[in-house]
Write an enzyme that holds these catalytic residues in place. Structure first.
Site, short mmCIF file in Angstrom:
data_model
loop_
_atom_site.label_atom_id
_atom_site.label_comp_id
_atom_site.label_asym_id
_atom_site.label_seq_id
_atom_site.Cartn_x
_atom_site.Cartn_y
_atom_site.Cartn_z
N GLN A 78 0.84 -1.20 0.00
CA GLN A 78 0.00 0.00 0.00
C GLN A 78 0.87 1.25 0.00
O GLN A 78 1.13 1.84 1.04
CB GLN A 78 -0.89 -0.02 1.25
N PHE A 79 1.33 1.66 -1.18
CA PHE A 79 2.20 2.83 -1.26
C PHE A 79 1.50 4.09 -0.80
O PHE A 79 2.14 5.06 -0.36
CB PHE A 79 2.78 3.00 -2.66
N THR A 80 0.17 4.12 -0.84
CA THR A 80 -0.56 5.33 -0.47
C THR A 80 -0.44 5.65 1.02
O THR A 80 -0.81 6.75 1.44
CB THR A 80 -2.05 5.25 -0.86
#
Length: 147
Positions: A78-80
């Site tokens: 989950q890069f966000t």
């Protein structure tokens, strides 16, 4: 590294309609990596996650770990999690590591958890995913590998 930990009764992740990972009782991990993360960050978080006492004992106190209850993990990249929303209305993802760096640390975290005897299911790194979970409690925590 930053990990959102959600205690779950059941969870699954699908990519283009295909189930890539599914668990019953355990934890859903949303895993983010930033530029200066190293293998030792994954080591720290794997130990913290496996031994975090967030499952209830017979007295309904959070005294048991994932290892104690024989729980499973659904791990989703989950890069966000490194999105910065302080300026403007569109998040900046400049603090998120590039995929070439992030994938190795994400996979290292999953490997380290498996080495502790935990069943780890995953999504597909970099893919658009649908994540479903029944949050138990709800219990949701944010872990950071840096002070």
């Amino acid at each position: 590294m930053r990990v959102v930990v959600q205690r779950s009764k059941a969870a699954r992740v699908t990519v283009a309609g295909e189930v890539t990972g599914e668990i019953t009782k355990g934890l859903v991990l949303l895993v983010g990596v930033t530029h200066d993360d190293k293998e030792e960050d994954a080591v720290y978080l794997a130990d913290k996650i496996a031994n975090l006492r967030i499952f209830e004992d017979a007295d309904e106190k959070m005294n048991l770990s994932l290892l104690d209850v024989g729980g499973e993990i659904l791990s989703v990249s989950q890069f966000t999690l490194y999105g910065d929303c302080r300026k403007g209305r569109r998040p900046s993802f400049i603090e998120a590591a590039r995929p070439e760096q992030a994938v190795g640390l994400y996979e290292a975290l999953n490997r380290l958890l498996r080495e502790k005897g935990i069943r780890v299911e995953t999504g597909r790194f970099g893919a658009m995913m649908d994540v479903e979970l029944t949050n138990d409690g709800p219990v949701t925590l944010i872990l950071e590998s840096k002070a």
